[in-house]
Structures are given as structure tokens and as C-alpha cells.
Design a protein around this motif. Structure first.
Motif, PDB file in Angstrom:
ATOM      1  N   ALA A   1       1.002  -1.194   0.211  1.00  0.00           N
ATOM      2  CA  ALA A   1      -0.259   0.014  -0.113  1.00  0.00           C
ATOM      3  C   ALA A   1       1.025   1.323  -0.205  1.00  0.00           C
ATOM      4  CB  ALA A   1      -0.947   0.065   1.783  1.00  0.00           C
ATOM      5  N   GLY A   2       0.550   2.257  -1.120  1.00  0.00           N
ATOM      6  CA  GLY A   2       1.233   3.452  -0.829  1.00  0.00           C
ATOM      7  C   GLY A   2       2.120   3.308  -2.090  1.00  0.00           C
ATOM      8  N   SER A   3       2.426   2.364  -3.003  1.00  0.00           N
ATOM      9  CA  SER A   3       3.102   2.288  -3.820  1.00  0.00           C
ATOM     10  C   SER A   3       2.693   2.239  -4.899  1.00  0.00           C
ATOM     11  CB  SER A   3       4.285   1.173  -3.527  1.00  0.00           C
ATOM     12  OG  SER A   3       3.159  -0.040  -4.404  1.00  0.00           O
ATOM     13  N   LYS A   4       3.624   2.528  -6.334  1.00  0.00           N
ATOM     14  CA  LYS A   4       2.839   2.597  -7.622  1.00  0.00           C
ATOM     15  C   LYS A   4       3.406   1.561  -8.104  1.00  0.00           C
ATOM     16  CE  LYS A   4       1.833   6.820  -6.167  1.00  0.00           C
ATOM     17  NZ  LYS A   4       0.198   7.251  -6.709  1.00  0.00           N
TER      18      LYS A   4
ATOM     19  N   THR B   1       0.687   4.164 -14.279  1.00  0.00           N
ATOM     20  CA  THR B   1       1.000   3.897 -13.183  1.00  0.00           C
ATOM     21  C   THR B   1      -0.397   4.212 -11.889  1.00  0.00           C
ATOM     22  OG1 THR B   1       2.593   5.424 -13.641  1.00  0.00           O
ATOM     23  CG2 THR B   1       2.032   5.194 -11.518  1.00  0.00           C
ATOM     24  N   PHE B   2      -0.925   3.206 -11.670  1.00  0.00           N
ATOM     25  CA  PHE B   2      -1.572   2.703 -10.784  1.00  0.00           C
ATOM     26  C   PHE B   2      -1.044   3.159  -9.187  1.00  0.00           C
ATOM     27  CE2 PHE B   2      -3.103   0.897 -14.282  1.00  0.00           C
ATOM     28  CZ  PHE B   2      -4.625   0.322 -14.627  1.00  0.00           C
ATOM     29  N   SER B   3      -1.893   3.742  -8.418  1.00  0.00           N
ATOM     30  CA  SER B   3      -1.627   3.438  -6.533  1.00  0.00           C
ATOM     31  C   SER B   3      -1.796   1.954  -6.483  1.00  0.00           C
ATOM     32  CB  SER B   3      -2.432   4.227  -6.212  1.00  0.00           C
ATOM     33  OG  SER B   3      -2.433   6.149  -6.904  1.00  0.00           O
ATOM     34  N   VAL B   4      -1.159   1.127  -5.179  1.00  0.00           N
ATOM     35  CA  VAL B   4      -1.304   0.523  -4.467  1.00  0.00           C
ATOM     36  C   VAL B   4      -2.431   0.815  -3.390  1.00  0.00           C
ATOM     37  CG1 VAL B   4      -0.529  -1.168  -3.604  1.00  0.00           C
ATOM     38  CG2 VAL B   4       0.332  -0.853  -5.657  1.00  0.00           C
ATOM     39  N   LYS B   5      -3.208  -0.197  -3.221  1.00  0.00           N
ATOM     40  CA  LYS B   5      -4.690   0.302  -1.942  1.00  0.00           C
ATOM     41  C   LYS B   5      -4.674  -1.080  -1.313  1.00  0.00           C
ATOM     42  CE  LYS B   5      -6.188   4.685  -3.445  1.00  0.00           C
ATOM     43  NZ  LYS B   5      -7.263   5.663  -3.801  1.00  0.00           N
ATOM     44  N   SER B   6      -4.595  -0.842   0.098  1.00  0.00           N
ATOM     45  CA  SER B   6      -4.820  -1.974   0.891  1.00  0.00           C
ATOM     46  C   SER B   6      -6.625  -2.216   1.126  1.00  0.00           C
ATOM     47  CB  SER B   6      -4.581  -1.764   2.305  1.00  0.00           C
ATOM     48  OG  SER B   6      -5.261  -2.728   3.121  1.00  0.00           O
ATOM     49  N   ILE B   7      -6.525  -3.091   0.728  1.00  0.00           N
ATOM     50  CA  ILE B   7      -8.337  -3.886   0.735  1.00  0.00           C
ATOM     51  C   ILE B   7      -8.772  -3.415   1.983  1.00  0.00           C
ATOM     52  CG2 ILE B   7      -7.993  -6.028   2.022  1.00  0.00           C
ATOM     53  CD1 ILE B   7      -9.758  -7.403  -0.405  1.00  0.00           C
ATOM     54  N   LEU B   8      -8.371  -3.105   2.675  1.00  0.00           N
ATOM     55  CA  LEU B   8      -8.388  -2.854   4.614  1.00  0.00           C
ATOM     56  C   LEU B   8      -9.565  -1.857   3.821  1.00  0.00           C
ATOM     57  CD1 LEU B   8      -6.224  -4.345   6.676  1.00  0.00           C
ATOM     58  CD2 LEU B   8      -8.307  -4.692   5.869  1.00  0.00           C
ATOM     59  N   ASP B   9      -8.377  -0.405   3.141  1.00  0.00           N
ATOM     60  CA  ASP B   9      -8.739   1.197   2.913  1.00  0.00           C
ATOM     61  C   ASP B   9     -10.213   0.532   2.543  1.00  0.00           C
ATOM     62  OD1 ASP B   9      -6.705   1.908   3.634  1.00  0.00           O
ATOM     63  OD2 ASP B   9      -5.575   1.735   1.757  1.00  0.00           O
ATOM     64  N   GLU B  10     -10.892   0.140   1.383  1.00  0.00           N
ATOM     65  CA  GLU B  10     -11.972   0.546   1.156  1.00  0.00           C
ATOM     66  C   GLU B  10     -13.572  -0.484   1.159  1.00  0.00           C
ATOM     67  OE1 GLU B  10     -11.406  -2.756  -2.592  1.00  0.00           O
ATOM     68  OE2 GLU B  10     -10.071  -2.367  -2.979  1.00  0.00           O
ATOM     69  N   HIS B  11     -12.645  -0.694   2.786  1.00  0.00           N
ATOM     70  CA  HIS B  11     -13.840  -1.637   3.894  1.00  0.00           C
ATOM     71  C   HIS B  11     -14.196  -0.073   5.282  1.00  0.00           C
ATOM     72  CE1 HIS B  11     -14.624  -5.151   0.918  1.00  0.00           C
ATOM     73  NE2 HIS B  11     -12.947  -5.113   1.292  1.00  0.00           N
ATOM     74  N   LYS B  12     -13.094   0.493   5.297  1.00  0.00           N
ATOM     75  CA  LYS B  12     -13.585   1.439   6.571  1.00  0.00           C
ATOM     76  C   LYS B  12     -14.856   2.366   5.765  1.00  0.00           C
ATOM     77  CE  LYS B  12      -8.718   2.242   6.934  1.00  0.00           C
ATOM     78  NZ  LYS B  12      -7.454   3.081   7.626  1.00  0.00           N
ATOM     79  N   HIS B  13     -15.112   2.866   6.950  1.00  0.00           N
ATOM     80  CA  HIS B  13     -16.519   3.037   7.170  1.00  0.00           C
ATOM     81  C   HIS B  13     -16.658   3.963   7.501  1.00  0.00           C
ATOM     82  CE1 HIS B  13     -19.100  -0.371   5.541  1.00  0.00           C
ATOM     83  NE2 HIS B  13     -18.044  -0.908   6.202  1.00  0.00           N
TER      84      HIS B  13
END
Length: 149
Positions: free
Chosen positions: A118-121, A137-149
Motif C-alpha cells: 500500500a502506498g507504492s506505485k 501508473t496505478f496506486s496500490v491500496k490496501s483492501i482494508l482501505d476499501e472497507h473502512k466506513h
């Protein structure tokens, strides 16, 4: 007009025509790859893509240095079961947009050779049916970021 000026005008026209014919008519928004989990052989990528030209286009290939292969995948319903299937090419309709998203069309990075955090490109190169190649260039995100409410 001198021959030198005519050559400059002809070259300028050729460059302009090239940009109109093969210009930046494909626009990608929010390219994201899920951070890979060590031990898992693959991860997924998502984005929206708009084809602003008057001609249909197809994505026929994608590649990246983080995996042995990048494939286009989609989810289909088979009775009561959802199943993921490989898709050989993706239609980009003229003057329209498509969305690569979880549970639908997406990129699969198969046999990871690098585990993006997460945070890399990550750079991904795409090829269209017209032979045009472009790198995003894609950003890398944690799957946990997708599920925060």
C-alpha cells in the motif's frame, strides 16, 4: 515558399494528423491495484476508462513487472454461483466509458513476482487493437482501505 519551409509544414501536418488519429482519446480514471498479500499468487486492479473517439477500440493486452501475466477477467453468474472468467479482449465503445471494479470486469495480476505494498506505485502497459501502447501508473491500496466506513 522555400523547400525548407514546405518540409517543415509537411512534417508539422504529419505530426498533427498523427496526434488526431492516435491521440489521447482513451482516458483512465482512478487506477488502483490491491496491495498483495504475501503467499497469494495474484492480486487485482480496478479503474474507469473512457473512449472519447468516434471509433470503438479494444484492449487486447496488459503487462506489468509485478507479475508473470496480466489478464482481463470478469465475473459471471452460473446458476446461483458467481464465477470469474478470463476475457481475451475488452470492447471500449466509442464515446462511452467502462468500469473495472470488484465483482465485475477487472485486471488480474497472475503469478506475482513482486508484492506491491500500500502506498507504492505500479506501471501497467496496455495495448489496443489499433496497435497503440500506453502506460498507466496505478496506486496500490490496501483492501482494508476499501472497507473502512
Amino acid at each position: 515558399m522555400s523547400l525548407k519551409i514546405w518540409k517543415i509544414v509537411a512534417l508539422s501536418a504529419a505530426i498533427l494528423w498523427s496526434n488526431i488519429s492516435f491521440g489521447h482519446h482513451l482516458v483512465m480514471v482512478e487506477p488502483v491495484i490491491r496491495a498483495a498479500i504475501h503467499g497469494m499468487p495474484s492480486t487485482a486492479g480496478f479503474f474507469s476508462l473512457t473512449n472519447s473517439s468516434d471509433t470503438d477500440e479494444y484492449l487486447i493486452n496488459a503487462s506489468s513487472t509485478i507479475s508473470e501475466r496480466v489478464e482481463f477477467h470478469n465475473h459471471i453468474m452460473n446458476g446461483d454461483n458467481m464465477r470469474m472468467v478470463k476475457v481475451d479482449q475488452i470492447l471500449l465503445p466509442a464515446n462511452d466509458s467502462i468500469k473495472f471494479e470488484s465483482g465485475g470486469m477487472h485486471l488480474m495480476f497472475i503469478n506475482l513476482t513482486n508484492y506491491p505494498k500500500a502506498g507504492s506505485k505500479v506501471d501497467v502497459e496496455f495495448t489496443t487493437s489499433s496497435g497503440r501502447k500506453f502506460q498507466i501508473t496505478f496506486s496500490v491500496k490496501s483492501i482494508l482501505d476499501e472497507h473502512k466506513h
